[in-house]
Design a protein around this motif. Structure first.
Motif, PDB file in Angstrom:
ATOM      1  N   ARG A  31       0.884  -1.212  -0.017  1.00  0.00           N
ATOM      2  CA  ARG A  31      -0.131   0.068   0.144  1.00  0.00           C
ATOM      3  C   ARG A  31       0.765   1.371  -0.019  1.00  0.00           C
ATOM      4  NH1 ARG A  31      -5.367  -1.218   0.718  1.00  0.00           N
ATOM      5  NH2 ARG A  31      -5.713  -3.288   1.661  1.00  0.00           N
ATOM      6  N   GLY A  32       2.069   1.297   0.546  1.00  0.00           N
ATOM      7  CA  GLY A  32       3.227   2.366   0.633  1.00  0.00           C
ATOM      8  C   GLY A  32       3.550   2.471  -0.613  1.00  0.00           C
ATOM      9  N   LEU A  33       3.718   1.563  -1.546  1.00  0.00           N
ATOM     10  CA  LEU A  33       4.048   1.579  -2.802  1.00  0.00           C
ATOM     11  C   LEU A  33       3.170   2.322  -3.590  1.00  0.00           C
ATOM     12  CD1 LEU A  33       5.570  -1.846  -3.587  1.00  0.00           C
ATOM     13  CD2 LEU A  33       6.958   0.382  -3.644  1.00  0.00           C
ATOM     14  N   GLN A  34       1.873   2.035  -3.488  1.00  0.00           N
ATOM     15  CA  GLN A  34       0.750   2.857  -4.164  1.00  0.00           C
ATOM     16  C   GLN A  34       0.888   4.145  -3.911  1.00  0.00           C
ATOM     17  OE1 GLN A  34      -2.555   0.236  -2.602  1.00  0.00           O
ATOM     18  NE2 GLN A  34      -2.542  -0.927  -4.617  1.00  0.00           N
TER      19      GLN A  34
ATOM     20  N   CYS B  69      11.876   7.831  -8.374  1.00  0.00           N
ATOM     21  CA  CYS B  69      11.718   6.280  -8.882  1.00  0.00           C
ATOM     22  C   CYS B  69      12.708   5.470  -8.017  1.00  0.00           C
ATOM     23  CB  CYS B  69      12.341   5.987 -10.407  1.00  0.00           C
ATOM     24  SG  CYS B  69      11.585   7.182 -11.529  1.00  0.00           S
ATOM     25  N   ILE B  70      13.929   5.725  -7.710  1.00  0.00           N
ATOM     26  CA  ILE B  70      14.719   4.880  -6.768  1.00  0.00           C
ATOM     27  C   ILE B  70      14.243   4.619  -5.526  1.00  0.00           C
ATOM     28  CG2 ILE B  70      17.026   4.859  -6.235  1.00  0.00           C
ATOM     29  CD1 ILE B  70      17.014   4.379  -8.984  1.00  0.00           C
ATOM     30  N   ASP B  71      13.472   5.821  -5.014  1.00  0.00           N
ATOM     31  CA  ASP B  71      13.068   5.454  -3.826  1.00  0.00           C
ATOM     32  C   ASP B  71      11.739   4.481  -3.725  1.00  0.00           C
ATOM     33  OD1 ASP B  71      14.745   7.435  -2.422  1.00  0.00           O
ATOM     34  OD2 ASP B  71      13.334   9.070  -2.776  1.00  0.00           O
ATOM     35  N   ILE B  72      11.057   4.617  -4.742  1.00  0.00           N
ATOM     36  CA  ILE B  72      10.011   3.396  -4.810  1.00  0.00           C
ATOM     37  C   ILE B  72      10.798   2.223  -5.080  1.00  0.00           C
ATOM     38  CG2 ILE B  72       8.210   2.562  -6.409  1.00  0.00           C
ATOM     39  CD1 ILE B  72       7.598   5.546  -7.028  1.00  0.00           C
TER      40      ILE B  72
ATOM     41  N   GLN C 216      11.562   0.580  -2.044  1.00  0.00           N
ATOM     42  CA  GLN C 216      10.559  -0.219  -1.253  1.00  0.00           C
ATOM     43  C   GLN C 216      10.373  -1.597  -1.966  1.00  0.00           C
ATOM     44  OE1 GLN C 216       9.461   0.774   1.657  1.00  0.00           O
ATOM     45  NE2 GLN C 216       7.922  -0.706   1.819  1.00  0.00           N
ATOM     46  N   VAL C 217      10.263  -1.653  -3.503  1.00  0.00           N
ATOM     47  CA  VAL C 217       9.817  -2.749  -3.843  1.00  0.00           C
ATOM     48  C   VAL C 217      10.758  -3.892  -3.579  1.00  0.00           C
ATOM     49  CG1 VAL C 217       9.969  -3.687  -6.294  1.00  0.00           C
ATOM     50  CG2 VAL C 217       8.704  -1.837  -5.887  1.00  0.00           C
ATOM     51  N   SER C 218      12.044  -3.468  -3.599  1.00  0.00           N
ATOM     52  CA  SER C 218      13.028  -4.485  -3.069  1.00  0.00           C
ATOM     53  C   SER C 218      12.991  -4.831  -1.537  1.00  0.00           C
ATOM     54  CB  SER C 218      14.470  -3.966  -3.233  1.00  0.00           C
ATOM     55  OG  SER C 218      15.561  -4.811  -2.751  1.00  0.00           O
ATOM     56  N   ALA C 219      12.515  -4.206  -0.735  1.00  0.00           N
ATOM     57  CA  ALA C 219      12.315  -4.585   0.669  1.00  0.00           C
ATOM     58  C   ALA C 219      10.925  -5.411   0.560  1.00  0.00           C
ATOM     59  CB  ALA C 219      12.025  -3.156   1.660  1.00  0.00           C
TER      60      ALA C 219
END
Length: 119
Positions: free
Chosen positions: A49-52, A61-64, A67-70
């Protein structure tokens, strides 16, 4: 009791584990850790949900991607824990029973591991 799917639609909550081939209630390897697993999955859901939210707020982009990696690592850790419990409970139980069931359980585990490695 209702559940909500990924799209937000609600439906009837699934019953507990389906009955086994002889009508008995199945208990799976993750049963003892079920509450812990649900807590972990809710945390992962929060990460997604945080990604959304991040995309909706035009975050860098890199911050997203971080979070995708985590989120991905959290799902992988959950999958490994579930696989371990499957091996310790379902596969070990089949080994004790012997026969074709052990071959089926080992094949299932092998295929699950192959799917995890493809990701």
């Amino acid at each position: 009791m209702t559940t909500t799917d990924a799209a937000g639609a609600t439906g009837e909550a699934p019953s507990q584990a389906p009955p086994g081939p002889h009508g008995e209630h199945q208990v799976y390897g993750y049963h003892k850790s079920k509450d812990e697993h649900l807590k972990r999955l809710r945390r992962i859901e929060g990460q997604v949900r945080g990604l959304q939210r991040m995309v909706g707020e035009d975050v860098y982009c890199i911050d997203i991607l971080t979070q995708v990696s985590a989120s991905t690592k959290a799902l992988q850790a959950f999958a490994l824990q579930l696989l371990e419990e499957h091996l310790r409970h379902c596969v070990a139980d089949a080994a004790v029973k012997g026969g074709a069931e052990i071959d089926e359980k080992v094949e299932e585990a092998k295929q699950a591991i192959a799917r995890l490695l493809r990701t």
